[in-house]
Scaffold this active site. Structure first.
Site, short mmCIF file in Angstrom:
data_model
loop_
_atom_site.label_atom_id
_atom_site.label_comp_id
_atom_site.label_asym_id
_atom_site.label_seq_id
_atom_site.Cartn_x
_atom_site.Cartn_y
_atom_site.Cartn_z
N CYS A 1 25.32 44.94 61.64
CA CYS A 1 26.00 44.76 62.66
C CYS A 1 25.20 44.54 64.05
O CYS A 1 24.26 45.02 64.44
CB CYS A 1 26.56 46.31 63.33
N ARG B 1 34.66 36.75 56.29
CA ARG B 1 35.46 35.85 57.22
C ARG B 1 36.15 34.96 56.36
O ARG B 1 37.44 34.58 56.57
CB ARG B 1 34.82 34.74 58.11
#
Length: 629
Positions: A375, A500
């Protein structure tokens, strides 16, 4: 040629909004007959807008124009003059976006005791802040959004009763909630959603009455430096055997076997333990990655329908789980269709991460637990979590060893190449992770500094796959077609993780399995969105709160879906994930509407599926970052 495309001729003028050449770098190569300008694109949508024919105008909140530079105060900045320098494209999160909770759209709510049709009266009596007059509530309730209730049709009974926004489908003449006994009996045999937070456990967590004996023992051993002598059989097994077992579990080769008992056994020695499989004999594994704001349970059901092998829940913060926050525990829920499912934890300290691992190990049903070491956002990084763990090797080691000590399922790690762009750390950490007990590592081929502004470095992933051997390494980054997946598998990785790419085209899993490009029509894509809304209403509810929560997550997803370019419109296949789609007119109106990158048009698509938005509704996507550089 697309319907209506003749009305919007492609122009190749010198202005910045004109159609682009197919050879222009960073721009999707769309056929010339479909390309158009920004002005003509919106003129085409406005000309075909049905509400214009009735002389209606959209609410002011729906006029949000992302491309025109809206400020945090809601004012639209004036267009820059030719003499001004072009402004840098917005990156990161829209931190000034309106945060409106779904409860805001329903000021007068009915008391839950009446919704659930309980025999007992409301426990709060006159102090209750909800309405107790059903007739008054029905007078103020907005009109139904449709004639069919998903919950009533699927389960035979809608638990939201009169508050359901599709209540006309299951309310009797006197306002009673109807029940379909046959459907109820049939749905009773269906497996339920798992991993919900028990109320008793929530109270114990809030009062800190949960004891973590295994965690205390593991941390005490780590602090004394005896972790290597006190590892579990899972970590001390032969390297080849351990890695192959973990890979077999995650690849789905043992999905028909019963859940493993707390006492693990190595089993008999087989050829699979000592003979390495050739690359052509390995099974290609496609994982749907953990995605903030979009990787929710309804979206994962869509991915499973299109062929994802493994799914992973959204990143959950370990401290919030230990505090019993209902919203954080909701990220751990598992649908019955998710045959191989894991959860991803984020934390910065060994004690909280190990406690959380022990808590989940004995309370929920998962096939693996993943540590988020990738992250990049500041909120996580500055607290020492996410990518920051790559520079905190001592804490990182204690987290992995401690969690591995208290877990009875494989422990995996998701990481990036490093923190800084030119300083890669993954190749040095992978051998250590293998020794610490990690069963599998997924490597995203970018650093924290890069975010998504450059292509993933698959050459570096290939090097890391050799370094990590025999521990399986999964690769992640820039996969948007089966050709991208094939090239990724040639690097020697054990599988691929898709993030994605699944947001842009969830049918990507089908393309990879069938090795083809799918020219999916706009009507088929709309049906995918319709399935998502049905799954959302099942998951979040069919009352006003559930509908608006479903709409919000649908709009977040549409902010990614608009980047997809249909196969039939491309001059060259496949579309690359870093190629920005220029303005184009699709083969029909719906295909053109789905290509719009304005929030107002996404809201119109949501209204096709969930009815009109409430008064004062506004939406701005969570992420404004782009990957087109």
């Amino acid at each position: 040629m697309a319907e209506g495309a003749a009305e919007v001729p492609a122009e190749s003028g010198a202005d910045g909004d004109s159609g682009v050449s197919a050879s222009e770098r960073g721009v999707a190569p769309i056929k010339a007959q479909y390309r158009t300008t920004k002005e003509h694109f919106h003129e085409y949508l406005d000309a075909n807008r049905q509400d214009k024919a009735h002389g209606e105008t959209e609410p002011e909140a729906k006029r949000i124009r992302l491309e025109d530079g809206q400020t945090e105060t809601g004012q639209i900045e004036e267009a820059a003059t030719p003499s001004e320098k072009p402004q840098r494209r917005a990156r990161g999160q829209n931190k000034g976006r309106p945060h409106v909770k779904p409860t805001h759209y329903e000021q007068n709510r009915l008391c839950p005791s009446l919704i659930q049709e309980l025999a007992a009266t409301c426990a709060f009596g006159d102090r209750c802040r909800f309405l107790h007059d059903v007739g008054r509530y029905l007078e103020m309730k907005p009109a139904d959004l449709g004639p069919h209730c998903v919950l009533f049709d699927t389960f035979g009974r809608c638990p939201y009763g009169v508050t359901c926004r599709f209540a006309g489908a299951h309310l009797g003449p006197e306002g009673q909630n109807l029940v379909q006994e046959e459907v109820v009996a049939r749905s009773a045999n269906l497996p339920a959603v798992r991993n919900s937070l028990d109320r008793v456990l929530q109270q114990q967590l809030r009062k800190r009455q949960v004891h973590f004996e295994r965690t205390e023992k593991a941390l005490r051993q780590l602090s004394q430096g005896h972790a290597s002598a006190a590892t579990t059989p899972k970590a001390t097994a032969a390297p080849g055997q351990n890695s192959h077992n973990a890979q077999r579990d995650l690849a789905g080769l043992g999905t028909d076997t019963p859940p493993r008992s707390p006492v693990q056994t190595c089993g008999p020695l087989t050829d699979e333990d000592v003979v390495r499989l050739r690359p052509c004999e390995k099974k290609r594994v496609c994982i749907s990655s953990s995605l903030l704001a979009c990787g929710n349970l309804p979206f994962r059901r869509i991915c499973k329908r299109f062929g994802a092998d493994v799914t992973c829940g959204e990143m959950a913060v370990c401290t919030n789980l230990l505090q019993g926050q209902m919203s954080e525990w909701a990220l751990l829920k598992r649908h019955p269709c998710e045959d191989i499912f894991g959860v991803q934890l984020e934390g910065a300290f060994p004690d909280t991460m190990t406690k959380c691992a022990e808590l989940l190990n004995r309370t929920i049903d998962v096939d693996f637990v993943d540590i988020n070491v990738g992250c990049p956002i500041d909120l996580v990084y500055k607290k020492g979590g996410g990518c920051a763990l790559m520079n905190r090797s001592a804490k990182f080691q204690q987290i992995v060893r401690g969690m591995n000590e208290v877990l009875d399922v494989p422990l995996t790690v998701k990481m990036r190449t490093g923190v800084q762009e030119r300083v890669s750390l993954a190749h040095r950490l992978l051998p250590e992770l293998r020794d610490w007990g990690a069963a599998l590592v997924t490597l995203h081929g970018r650093s924290r500094e890069q975010r998504y502004t450059r292509l993933a470095d698959w050459c570096y992933i290939e090097e890391c796959a050799k370094v990590a051997d025999p521990m399986p390494l999964f690769g992640n980054g820039d996969i948007l077609s089966y050709e991208d997946a094939n090239r990724a598998m040639q690097t020697g990785v054990a599988g691929i993780m898709i993030a994605r790419g699944a947001l842009l085209k969830p049918w990507l899993f089908t393309e990879i399995k069938e090795q083809r490009h799918w020219d999916i029509s706009s009507s088929e894509r709309l049906e995918v969105l319709r399935d998502f809304t049905h799954f959302g209403l099942e998951h979040w509810g069919s009352d006003t709160q559930g509908v608006e929560r479903t709409r919000r997550f649908l709009l977040e997803w549409l902010s990614f879906l608009c980047r997809y370019v249909p196969v039939g419109l491309l001059e060259r296949l496949p579309q690359r994930i870093n190629e920005r789609p220029p303005y184009y007119v699709g083969r029909d109106y719906l295909e053109t509407l789905m290509a719009s990158q304005q929030a107002a048009d996404w809201i119109r698509i949501s209204e096709m599926l969930l009815g009109p938005v409430p008064a004062g509704f506004a939406f701005l996507p969570k992420h404004k970052a782009n990957a087109y550089k």
